[in-house]
Design an enzyme around this catalytic site. Sequence first.
Site, PDB file in Angstrom:
ATOM      1  CD  GLU A 247       6.310   5.433  10.040  1.00 30.40           C
ATOM      2  OE1 GLU A 247       7.264   5.517   9.247  1.00 30.40           O
ATOM      3  OE2 GLU A 247       6.183   6.165  11.035  1.00 30.40           O
ATOM      4  CB  CYS A 281      10.474   0.186   5.397  1.00 32.69           C
ATOM      5  SG  CYS A 281      10.187  -0.311   7.083  1.00 32.69           S
TER       6      CYS A 281
HETATM    7  P1  NAD Z   1       1.234  -1.358  -0.611  1.00 30.24           P
HETATM    8  O1  NAD Z   1       1.185   0.123  -0.540  1.00 30.24           O
HETATM    9  O2  NAD Z   1       1.064  -2.006  -1.911  1.00 30.24           O
HETATM   10  O3  NAD Z   1       0.104  -1.988   0.331  1.00 30.24           O
HETATM   11  C1  NAD Z   1       0.005  -1.638   1.688  1.00 30.24           C
HETATM   12  C2  NAD Z   1      -1.430  -1.871   2.134  1.00 30.24           C
HETATM   13  O4  NAD Z   1      -2.287  -0.924   1.483  1.00 30.24           O
HETATM   14  C3  NAD Z   1      -1.962  -3.256   1.782  1.00 30.24           C
HETATM   15  O5  NAD Z   1      -2.760  -3.750   2.833  1.00 30.24           O
HETATM   16  C4  NAD Z   1      -2.806  -2.967   0.552  1.00 30.24           C
HETATM   17  O6  NAD Z   1      -3.813  -3.912   0.318  1.00 30.24           O
HETATM   18  C5  NAD Z   1      -3.391  -1.616   0.914  1.00 30.24           C
HETATM   19  N1  NAD Z   1      -3.944  -0.860  -0.213  1.00 30.24           N
HETATM   20  C6  NAD Z   1      -3.614  -0.965  -1.523  1.00 30.24           C
HETATM   21  N2  NAD Z   1      -4.377  -0.119  -2.262  1.00 30.24           N
HETATM   22  C7  NAD Z   1      -5.186   0.544  -1.391  1.00 30.24           C
HETATM   23  C8  NAD Z   1      -6.193   1.539  -1.540  1.00 30.24           C
HETATM   24  N3  NAD Z   1      -6.545   2.036  -2.721  1.00 30.24           N
HETATM   25  N4  NAD Z   1      -6.797   1.992  -0.429  1.00 30.24           N
HETATM   26  C9  NAD Z   1      -6.460   1.529   0.788  1.00 30.24           C
HETATM   27  N5  NAD Z   1      -5.550   0.554   0.983  1.00 30.24           N
HETATM   28  C10 NAD Z   1      -4.908   0.083  -0.094  1.00 30.24           C
HETATM   29  O7  NAD Z   1       2.599  -1.783   0.091  1.00 30.24           O
HETATM   30  P2  NAD Z   1       3.192  -3.279   0.232  1.00 30.24           P
HETATM   31  O8  NAD Z   1       3.672  -3.683  -1.117  1.00 30.24           O
HETATM   32  O9  NAD Z   1       2.271  -4.161   0.972  1.00 30.24           O
HETATM   33  O10 NAD Z   1       4.430  -3.039   1.206  1.00 30.24           O
HETATM   34  C11 NAD Z   1       5.687  -2.656   0.747  1.00 30.24           C
HETATM   35  C12 NAD Z   1       5.933  -1.191   1.040  1.00 30.24           C
HETATM   36  O11 NAD Z   1       5.745  -0.946   2.427  1.00 30.24           O
HETATM   37  C13 NAD Z   1       7.347  -0.740   0.755  1.00 30.24           C
HETATM   38  O12 NAD Z   1       7.351   0.479   0.062  1.00 30.24           O
HETATM   39  C14 NAD Z   1       7.964  -0.552   2.143  1.00 30.24           C
HETATM   40  O13 NAD Z   1       9.007   0.359   2.226  1.00 30.24           O
HETATM   41  C15 NAD Z   1       6.785  -0.135   2.922  1.00 30.24           C
HETATM   42  N6  NAD Z   1       6.991  -0.393   4.355  1.00 30.24           N
HETATM   43  C16 NAD Z   1       7.236   0.686   5.163  1.00 30.24           C
HETATM   44  C17 NAD Z   1       7.462   0.521   6.513  1.00 30.24           C
HETATM   45  C18 NAD Z   1       7.724   1.707   7.384  1.00 30.24           C
HETATM   46  O14 NAD Z   1       7.479   1.622   8.572  1.00 30.24           O
HETATM   47  N7  NAD Z   1       8.204   2.817   6.844  1.00 30.24           N
HETATM   48  C19 NAD Z   1       7.412  -0.753   7.064  1.00 30.24           C
HETATM   49  C20 NAD Z   1       7.173  -1.839   6.218  1.00 30.24           C
HETATM   50  C21 NAD Z   1       6.947  -1.631   4.857  1.00 30.24           C
END
Ligand code: NAD
Length: 479
Positions: A247, A281
Site C-alpha cells: 500500500e 495516503c
Molecule cells: P517509507 O517508505 O519511508 O517507510 C515505510 C516503512 O518502510 C518504515 O517502517 C521504514 O523504516 C521501512 N523501510 C525503509 N527502508 C526499508 C528497506 N530498505 N527495507 C525494508 N523496509 C524499509 O514511508 P513513510 O515515510 O514511513 O510513510 C509515508 C508514505 O506511506 C507515503 O508515501 C504514504 O502515501 C504512504 N502510506 C500509504 C498508505 C496506504 O495505505 N496506501 C497508508 C499510509 C501511508
Amino acid sequence: MTMHRNFIAGDWRDASDGNDNINPSNLGDVVGVYARASRTETEDAIAAATEAFKTWQFSTIQQRHDILEFIGNEIIARKEELGRLLSREEGKTLPEGMGEAVRAGQIFKFFAGECLRIEGDRLDSVRPGVGVEITREPIGVVGLITPWNFPIAIPAWKIAPALAYGNCVVIKPAELVPGCAWALADIISRSGIPDGVFNLVMGKGSQVGQAILDNRAVAAVSFTGSVQTGSLVAAACSARGAKFQLEMGGKNPLVVLDDADLDNAVDCAVQGAFFSTGQRCTASSRLIVTEGIHDRFIEAAKARLEKTVVGDALKEGVQIGPVVDETQLAQDLNYIDIGRQEGATLAFGGERLERDTDGFYLSPALFTDVRNDMRIAQEEIFGPVATVIKVKDYDEALTVANDTAFGLSAGICTTSLKYASDFKRKSQAGMVMVNLPTAGVDYHVPFGGRKGSSYGSREQGRYADEFYTTVKTAYTLPL
Ligand code: NAD
C-alpha cells in the site's frame, strides 16, 4: 530514561542502540527512548516466529478469538491514553489520535469475530464418490512493515488478520513512531498469546526492514509506505518467491461540480486535504472544480481555512497539528516553492508558523491556477498542501481525476445521481466517495487502491483472508 525494548520470543530484549522519539509539537519533549534492533535480533525474532508457527497454525479459533478480543478491548478501554501518546509522537490532534486508537481496537474486535467465520467450500468431484474440500490455511511467518502516519491503526490492520488466520508475526514499525507499536506489543504480550507468535522489532528500515525482506523463513510481507521503499520490497520478495502486498502513495482527486452543496464541498475539501496535517495516503490533494462554482468554492475554502486553528496537537481546539518532522517539513516547503515556480498561485497559507513551543508548524497551503501536468498536481507531497484545478464540465473533471499515476481514493461532490453513479463506475481508484472526504474509511470493509498506489490483494474486512491465507484443495474417496 529507560529504553523501551523489543519483544522477541516472548521476552523483552535489550538492544545496544536506541532512538529518541521526539514530539513534533514540542521538540524539547522526548516521548521516550526506543530500542533499535540489529539484523541478528531481527533474525532471532524470525526464528522464534518460525518455531512458534509449528503449533500456532493448529491453534483453535476460540483461542485466537479470545486473544484478539482481549487486545481490542484493552485498546478501546485505554483510548484516551493511547490517543494522547499517538498525538504526542506523530502530531495528529488529540481527537484524531483517540479516533485512531478506537479504530485500532475495533479492528482487533472485528478480526476476533472473523476467526469464527473462516469459510471453505465443499464440492462434488467430477469423479464418482469423490468429494472436494477447499479450505484456507495460514501462510506462515509474515513480516509487517509500517509507515509513520497511522502509528496504531496500520499495525492493527496488519497484525489482527495475520493472527486471526493463524500466522506468526514479526512487525517493524516506522522509526519516527515506535511508541504506539510498543504500547500495542505490550498489550499483545499480556493477551495469553504463546511465545514467539508475535514479535516486535523496532529499528531502521535498512537494517530491520531489510533483514525481514531477505529472510527465506518470512513467507509473506505486508508493506505500507512510500512508492520508493515499496519497489524495494517488491524486488526482494519477488526474487525469493515470497508473497507480498504493497500500500503506497496517493494523489487523490476530489471533484466539485457546479451542482454541489457548497458547504459540504468545502467541508470535504478542507477535511480531506488538510486534517491530520494532510499526512494521509488518502488526502485529497487535487481539488478538481468546475468553472461555474470555482470562484465561490475558492472564496469559501479560504474563509474556512482562515478560521482553522494550527497548533500543538494536544491543545484543545487545535484542528491541524504539526508536520511530523524536519525532513517532511522541508519537503512540504520545497513543493510550495516548486508550485510558485511552476506558475501556480498560492492563494492561502504555506508559511512556517511560530507557536508557544518549538515545533514543525505549517499553515495549510492552497494553490489555485494549477494545471494537472504540474509537479504539485502529480507528485505526492504528503503534507498540508492542496491544488485546485479548474475544469469546464464533468467530462473534463473525470478525465483529470483519472490522469494520475496513483489510484487510491477519489471523491465527487454533486447532487446529481447521474454524475455520482458515472463517477463511481469510471473512477480509476480503489475507493470512491460521494459527498464525503476522500480520507476517513470504515474498519470492516476493504481498503486499497489501483495503479501506482497498491499491489496485491486488499487489506481489511473479510477480504484480508486473500493475503493472510493460502488455499488448499483436498480430494477424498471414502473407502
Ligand atoms: P517509507 O517508505 O519511508 O517507510 C515505510 C516503512 O518502510 C518504515 O517502517 C521504514 O523504516 C521501512 N523501510 C525503509 N527502508 C526499508 C528497506 N530498505 N527495507 C525494508 N523496509 C524499509 O514511508 P513513510 O515515510 O514511513 O510513510 C509515508 C508514505 O506511506 C507515503 O508515501 C504514504 O502515501 C504512504 N502510506 C500509504 C498508505 C496506504 O495505505 N496506501 C497508508 C499510509 C501511508
